[in-house]
Design a protein around this motif. Sequence first.
Motif, PDB file in Angstrom:
ATOM      1  N   TYR A 148      -3.137  -1.844   1.008  1.00  0.00           N
ATOM      2  CA  TYR A 148      -3.691  -1.442   2.296  1.00  0.00           C
ATOM      3  C   TYR A 148      -3.948  -2.678   3.144  1.00  0.00           C
ATOM      4  CZ  TYR A 148      -4.095   2.685  -0.427  1.00  0.00           C
ATOM      5  OH  TYR A 148      -3.797   3.732  -1.236  1.00  0.00           O
ATOM      6  N   CYS A 149      -3.494  -2.640   4.378  1.00  0.00           N
ATOM      7  CA  CYS A 149      -3.563  -3.821   5.242  1.00  0.00           C
ATOM      8  C   CYS A 149      -4.865  -3.900   6.028  1.00  0.00           C
ATOM      9  CB  CYS A 149      -2.390  -3.829   6.208  1.00  0.00           C
ATOM     10  SG  CYS A 149      -0.799  -3.952   5.387  1.00  0.00           S
ATOM     11  N   PHE A 150      -5.238  -2.830   6.715  1.00  0.00           N
ATOM     12  CA  PHE A 150      -6.403  -2.839   7.587  1.00  0.00           C
ATOM     13  C   PHE A 150      -7.178  -1.542   7.440  1.00  0.00           C
ATOM     14  CE2 PHE A 150      -3.210  -5.442   9.709  1.00  0.00           C
ATOM     15  CZ  PHE A 150      -3.916  -6.610   9.914  1.00  0.00           C
ATOM     16  N   SER A 151      -8.468  -1.642   7.601  1.00  0.00           N
ATOM     17  CA  SER A 151      -9.322  -0.468   7.633  1.00  0.00           C
ATOM     18  C   SER A 151      -9.093   0.274   8.949  1.00  0.00           C
ATOM     19  CB  SER A 151     -10.777  -0.935   7.549  1.00  0.00           C
ATOM     20  OG  SER A 151     -11.648   0.076   7.994  1.00  0.00           O
ATOM     21  N   GLY A 152      -9.284   1.573   8.943  1.00  0.00           N
ATOM     22  CA  GLY A 152      -9.197   2.343  10.179  1.00  0.00           C
ATOM     23  C   GLY A 152     -10.266   1.954  11.178  1.00  0.00           C
TER      24      GLY A 152
ATOM     25  N   MET B 144      -8.185   1.151  14.886  1.00  0.00           N
ATOM     26  CA  MET B 144      -6.835   1.373  14.366  1.00  0.00           C
ATOM     27  C   MET B 144      -6.628   2.837  13.998  1.00  0.00           C
ATOM     28  SD  MET B 144      -5.668  -2.109  12.503  1.00  0.00           S
ATOM     29  CE  MET B 144      -4.068  -1.442  12.258  1.00  0.00           C
ATOM     30  N   SER B 145      -7.672   3.527  13.592  1.00  0.00           N
ATOM     31  CA  SER B 145      -7.544   4.945  13.249  1.00  0.00           C
ATOM     32  C   SER B 145      -7.190   5.797  14.463  1.00  0.00           C
ATOM     33  CB  SER B 145      -8.828   5.460  12.605  1.00  0.00           C
ATOM     34  OG  SER B 145      -9.922   5.342  13.503  1.00  0.00           O
ATOM     35  N   ASP B 146      -7.378   5.266  15.660  1.00  0.00           N
ATOM     36  CA  ASP B 146      -7.075   6.004  16.890  1.00  0.00           C
ATOM     37  C   ASP B 146      -5.701   5.661  17.471  1.00  0.00           C
ATOM     38  OD1 ASP B 146      -9.538   7.297  16.791  1.00  0.00           O
ATOM     39  OD2 ASP B 146     -10.530   5.721  17.940  1.00  0.00           O
ATOM     40  N   LEU B 147      -4.984   4.718  16.861  1.00  0.00           N
ATOM     41  CA  LEU B 147      -3.665   4.330  17.361  1.00  0.00           C
ATOM     42  C   LEU B 147      -2.628   5.396  17.051  1.00  0.00           C
ATOM     43  CD1 LEU B 147      -3.542   0.569  16.325  1.00  0.00           C
ATOM     44  CD2 LEU B 147      -3.800   1.492  18.640  1.00  0.00           C
ATOM     45  N   LYS B 148      -1.588   5.453  17.906  1.00  0.00           N
ATOM     46  CA  LYS B 148      -0.480   6.360  17.710  1.00  0.00           C
ATOM     47  C   LYS B 148       0.821   5.564  17.808  1.00  0.00           C
ATOM     48  CE  LYS B 148      -1.707   8.742  21.354  1.00  0.00           C
ATOM     49  NZ  LYS B 148      -2.720   7.848  21.798  1.00  0.00           N
ATOM     50  N   ILE B 149       1.889   6.095  17.221  1.00  0.00           N
ATOM     51  CA  ILE B 149       3.204   5.483  17.367  1.00  0.00           C
ATOM     52  C   ILE B 149       3.495   5.347  18.858  1.00  0.00           C
ATOM     53  CG2 ILE B 149       5.690   5.773  16.948  1.00  0.00           C
ATOM     54  CD1 ILE B 149       4.085   5.233  14.387  1.00  0.00           C
ATOM     55  N   GLY B 150       3.954   4.175  19.264  1.00  0.00           N
ATOM     56  CA  GLY B 150       4.262   3.914  20.670  1.00  0.00           C
ATOM     57  C   GLY B 150       3.162   3.192  21.422  1.00  0.00           C
TER      58      GLY B 150
ATOM     59  N   SER C 155       5.386   2.049  13.334  1.00  0.00           N
ATOM     60  CA  SER C 155       5.243   2.622  12.001  1.00  0.00           C
ATOM     61  C   SER C 155       3.828   2.396  11.495  1.00  0.00           C
ATOM     62  CB  SER C 155       6.234   1.949  11.054  1.00  0.00           C
ATOM     63  OG  SER C 155       6.026   2.350   9.728  1.00  0.00           O
ATOM     64  N   PHE C 156       3.413   3.252  10.584  1.00  0.00           N
ATOM     65  CA  PHE C 156       2.174   3.052   9.840  1.00  0.00           C
ATOM     66  C   PHE C 156       2.553   3.033   8.368  1.00  0.00           C
ATOM     67  CE2 PHE C 156       0.610   5.048  13.752  1.00  0.00           C
ATOM     68  CZ  PHE C 156      -0.331   4.105  14.135  1.00  0.00           C
ATOM     69  N   GLY C 157       2.805   1.854   7.852  1.00  0.00           N
ATOM     70  CA  GLY C 157       3.305   1.704   6.498  1.00  0.00           C
ATOM     71  C   GLY C 157       2.323   2.102   5.410  1.00  0.00           C
ATOM     72  N   HIS C 158       1.028   1.991   5.654  1.00  0.00           N
ATOM     73  CA  HIS C 158       0.027   2.267   4.620  1.00  0.00           C
ATOM     74  C   HIS C 158      -1.026   3.241   5.121  1.00  0.00           C
ATOM     75  CE1 HIS C 158       1.712  -0.997   2.311  1.00  0.00           C
ATOM     76  NE2 HIS C 158       1.515  -1.811   3.313  1.00  0.00           N
ATOM     77  N   TYR C 159      -0.649   4.208   5.915  1.00  0.00           N
ATOM     78  CA  TYR C 159      -1.618   5.138   6.484  1.00  0.00           C
ATOM     79  C   TYR C 159      -2.105   6.098   5.409  1.00  0.00           C
ATOM     80  CZ  TYR C 159      -3.702   8.668   9.482  1.00  0.00           C
ATOM     81  OH  TYR C 159      -4.578   9.536  10.070  1.00  0.00           O
ATOM     82  N   SER C 160      -3.360   5.962   5.022  1.00  0.00           N
ATOM     83  CA  SER C 160      -3.975   6.820   4.008  1.00  0.00           C
ATOM     84  C   SER C 160      -5.423   7.066   4.410  1.00  0.00           C
ATOM     85  CB  SER C 160      -3.913   6.150   2.627  1.00  0.00           C
ATOM     86  OG  SER C 160      -2.596   5.898   2.241  1.00  0.00           O
ATOM     87  N   PRO C 161      -5.659   8.012   5.312  1.00  0.00           N
ATOM     88  CA  PRO C 161      -7.005   8.188   5.871  1.00  0.00           C
ATOM     89  C   PRO C 161      -8.070   8.638   4.876  1.00  0.00           C
ATOM     90  CG  PRO C 161      -5.581   9.983   6.552  1.00  0.00           C
ATOM     91  CD  PRO C 161      -4.707   8.980   5.842  1.00  0.00           C
ATOM     92  N   HIS C 162      -7.691   9.126   3.715  1.00  0.00           N
ATOM     93  CA  HIS C 162      -8.681   9.637   2.762  1.00  0.00           C
ATOM     94  C   HIS C 162      -8.920   8.698   1.584  1.00  0.00           C
ATOM     95  CE1 HIS C 162      -8.617  13.245   5.105  1.00  0.00           C
ATOM     96  NE2 HIS C 162      -7.311  13.325   4.953  1.00  0.00           N
TER      97      HIS C 162
END
Length: 84
Positions: free
Chosen positions: A22-26, A40-46, A63-70
């Motif tokens: 995991y790279c960054f916290s949301g 970062m949790s509020d970012l969207k593609i684009g 892209s979100f390579g490590h997106y794991s919100p839970h």
Amino acid sequence: DNLSFPSPAPTSSSAPVSGGGYCFSGATTVQVESGETVRMSDLKIGDVVLVDQTNQVFEPIYSFGHYSPHIQADYLRVTTVSGA
């Protein structure tokens, strides 16, 4: 001499069992092209974010390579002498 050494990296026992990486916290914040600071949790593609503060370079999220919100994980907070 005003040098200090970085804190040691977390041990494998503190890494998430689900694969890690995991790279960054949301909760981490970034500056978007409008000048607004967003989580970062509020970012969207684009969305276009600041990637080089010195030269004011912005690039789009593709892209979100490590997106794991839970997933809960330990993160390191890195601060430079200048506070950046």
